[in-house]
Design a protein around this motif. Structure first.
Motif, PDB file in Angstrom:
ATOM      1  N   PRO A 166       0.826  -1.208   0.000  1.00  0.00           N
ATOM      2  CA  PRO A 166       0.000   0.000   0.000  1.00  0.00           C
ATOM      3  C   PRO A 166       0.866   1.266   0.000  1.00  0.00           C
ATOM      4  O   PRO A 166       1.888   1.343   0.688  1.00  0.00           O
ATOM      5  N   HIS A 167       0.426   2.259  -0.773  1.00  0.00           N
ATOM      6  CA  HIS A 167       1.082   3.572  -0.798  1.00  0.00           C
ATOM      7  C   HIS A 167       0.097   4.600  -0.249  1.00  0.00           C
ATOM      8  O   HIS A 167      -0.985   4.791  -0.808  1.00  0.00           O
ATOM      9  N   CYS A 168       0.443   5.226   0.860  1.00  0.00           N
ATOM     10  CA  CYS A 168      -0.466   6.165   1.547  1.00  0.00           C
ATOM     11  C   CYS A 168      -0.207   7.596   1.093  1.00  0.00           C
ATOM     12  O   CYS A 168       0.929   7.981   0.791  1.00  0.00           O
ATOM     13  N   ASP A 199       6.046   6.927   9.828  1.00  0.00           N
ATOM     14  CA  ASP A 199       5.626   5.562   9.505  1.00  0.00           C
ATOM     15  C   ASP A 199       5.055   5.442   8.094  1.00  0.00           C
ATOM     16  O   ASP A 199       4.692   4.363   7.644  1.00  0.00           O
ATOM     17  N   LEU A 200       4.969   6.585   7.356  1.00  0.00           N
ATOM     18  CA  LEU A 200       4.487   6.643   5.971  1.00  0.00           C
ATOM     19  C   LEU A 200       3.050   6.164   5.839  1.00  0.00           C
ATOM     20  O   LEU A 200       2.587   5.825   4.751  1.00  0.00           O
ATOM     21  N   LYS A 201       2.290   6.178   6.937  1.00  0.00           N
ATOM     22  CA  LYS A 201       0.893   5.779   6.906  1.00  0.00           C
ATOM     23  C   LYS A 201      -0.004   6.791   7.613  1.00  0.00           C
ATOM     24  O   LYS A 201      -1.094   7.094   7.139  1.00  0.00           O
ATOM     25  N   THR A 202       0.458   7.267   8.745  1.00  0.00           N
ATOM     26  CA  THR A 202      -0.342   8.212   9.530  1.00  0.00           C
ATOM     27  C   THR A 202      -0.227   9.615   8.944  1.00  0.00           C
ATOM     28  O   THR A 202       0.864  10.055   8.580  1.00  0.00           O
ATOM     29  N   CYS A 203      -1.358  10.317   8.857  1.00  0.00           N
ATOM     30  CA  CYS A 203      -1.377  11.696   8.363  1.00  0.00           C
ATOM     31  C   CYS A 203      -1.427  12.658   9.541  1.00  0.00           C
ATOM     32  O   CYS A 203      -2.306  12.553  10.411  1.00  0.00           O
TER      33      CYS A 203
END
Length: 512
Positions: free
Chosen positions: A240-242, A253-257
């Motif tokens: 997955p690319h967030c 973490d390249l996921k949390t905004c």
């Protein structure tokens, strides 16, 4: 029974042979010496006591014995303290280098300072020296890391960089061309690092370097729990690319905004103030300004055009504020908005004079506390405030003509005091000047900034400050003005040089 025997006073004859004092006792006598002397071996003569023999007489340096007394003296370069025992160095550098570890510099007037050699700096005690850390100032000139070794700078670089030829800057290391990457397929160099890429039909393994052929059914990695992304998820061969909504950015973490602080990063368009909010920001303006329709810029509010100034006569707009002025023949009242007629004050004086007609004339301004020192009393016809005929009305001219026909003479009084005295009744002198000094002619007190009054005992009226209180305070929003410097003291919640930052007009910027 034996007869009584009378005592013989041996001191009556030649003091009993005593050099000092002779003391008679029953059946005998003894000698005594004055302070600073003691009895000799013969019990009669007096010898000088050397006070310097015991603890140097209490002297810090030299003890000098004198007959029946002593005194202390200091070596060259010292002077005697008021206690008569301690010696104070005249030039402190001449004694133990002034206590300085490296260099002692004489400044004159018995003052000195300690200095350190090159690459050293003074410690907080002002005497000892410590090795200067060259990395503390501008990172020692190094682009990335700085290390100090015996006072010398040694620059270094973070992983993924190498030190340049100048020994200060850092160059990126191309791991892909140097063979350090060990990627099974392709390599992409980035600043300070690299990343491995896989050919179509392959995906990157967990180690981030090895590529594996895809031989199973492709599962959309975003289907479950949105791929762990806070906002948007896009499926790729690497998982997955967030991505985030505008106004937010990905965390480590390249996921949390997380919210992007546009105010701190400089992305905001605000010209005065900026306040960050989750997903956006808002602009606001200082007092005396209004927010531009673009929501970014701040325009000056012309209080004079908006008729909010409250000025009775004239209003002059300035950046962020305004000032009131009066027409000729008027002066500004204490509220800094209303105008008071100078001629109205003059008419009040004339009415007071007319009420006094028929009474025993009393010359104005001659009320004395003490006997005045008068030399002469001068008088002149009262002609108003201006010689300009255009300002002198027909009514004023008629009134003056009536006085001349009645033979009236209006007096302007002036008391001339003898030299060295001044004041309304000549009872004041230079000694009474409190917050100032006497003029060169010794005929008045010249007040220090922030003070006024005949003897400089009154602070400047509210709204004024400085020399002779002729400067106008610019404090806004209830700020208090220092009568000496004019510096504004702002109430809670207000800030700025003139307390102008107290009212905010907000414009919200939100992104979806």
């Amino acid at each position: 029974m034996s007869a009584l025997v009378a005592d013989v006073n041996e001191c009556e004859v030649d003091q009993g042979g005593c050099e000092g004092f002779c003391c008679n006792v029953i059946g005998s006598y003894y000698c005594k010496c004055p302070d600073g002397r003691r009895l000799g071996p013969d019990g009669k003569s007096c010898q000088d006591v050397d006070e310097c023999e015991e603890m140097n007489g209490g002297c810090q340096q030299t003890c000098v014995n004198t007959p029946a007394s002593y005194h202390c003296e200091c070596s060259e370069g010292f002077r005697m303290h008021s206690d008569g025992r301690t010696c104070i160095a005249l030039n402190s550098c001449s004694v133990l280098n002034g206590g300085c570890e490296h260099k002692c510099t004489n400044l004159g007037n018995n003052q000195y300072k300690c200095e350190c050699r090159k690459n050293y700096q003074l410690k907080r005690d002002g005497r000892h020296c410590e090795l200067r850390n060259p990395c503390a100032e501008r990172n020692g000139g190094c682009a990335q890391t700085c290390h100090s070794h015996e006072g010398q700078v040694e620059c270094g670089c973070r992983p993924g960089f190498s030190l340049a030829a100048d020994g200060k800057n850092c160059d990126d290391v191309d791991e892909c061309s140097s063979g350090q990457q060990k990627c099974s397929h392709g390599c992409v160099n980035t600043v300070g690092s690299f990343s491995c890429m896989c050919n179509p039909g392959f995906e990157l393994g967990a180690d981030g370097k090895q590529c594996y052929r895809i031989e199973m059914e492709i599962i959309n990695s975003c289907e479950e729990n949105n791929g762990g992304c806070s906002h948007h998820c896009e499926h790729t061969t690497n998982g997955p690319h967030c991505s985030c909504n505008q106004g937010f950015q990905l965390a480590e973490d390249l996921k949390t905004c997380i919210d992007s602080d546009e105010c701190s990063s400089g992305q905001a368009c605000c010209s005065h103030f900026c306040r960050n909010y989750p997903g956006g920001y808002e602009c606001s303006c200082r007092a005396g300004h209004t927010l531009n329709p673009d929501g970014c810029g701040c325009d000056d509010v012309d209080e004079c055009l908006a008729e909010t100034s409250g000025c009775e006569h004239y209003c002059v707009n300035t950046l962020g504020t305004y000032e009131c002025f009066c027409r000729q023949g008027f002066r500004l009242d204490q509220d800094q908005h209303s105008c008071i007629s100078l001629y109205a004050e003059l008419d009040e004086e004339e009415e007071d004079e007319e009420e006094d007609e028929g009474q025993v004339p009393v010359l104005p301004e001659l009320l004395f506390r003490n006997a005045p020192q008068l030399l002469h009393y001068t008088s002149a016809l009262h002609t108003g405030y201006s010689n300009d005929q255009s300002d002198y009305s027909d009514e004023d001219e008629e009134r003056e003509g009536q006085r001349e026909r009645r033979g009236e003479l209006r007096l302007n009084s002036q008391i001339v005091c003898l030299e060295g005295s001044f004041g309304d009744d000549c009872s004041l002198s230079c000694e009474v000047c409190l917050n100032g000094e006497c003029s060169d002619n010794k005929d008045r007190c010249e007040c220090s900034p922030g003070w006024t009054g005949t003897i400089c005992n009154q602070t400047c009226p509210s709204g004024t400050y400085g020399k002779v209180c002729n400067s106008l305070c610019r404090c806004q929003n209830g700020g208090s003005c220092d009568p000496v410097t004019g510096k504004c003291g702002c109430p809670p919640g207000v800030q700025g040089v003139f307390c102008e930052d107290g009212v905010f007009i907000h414009s919200l910027h939100f992104y979806t």
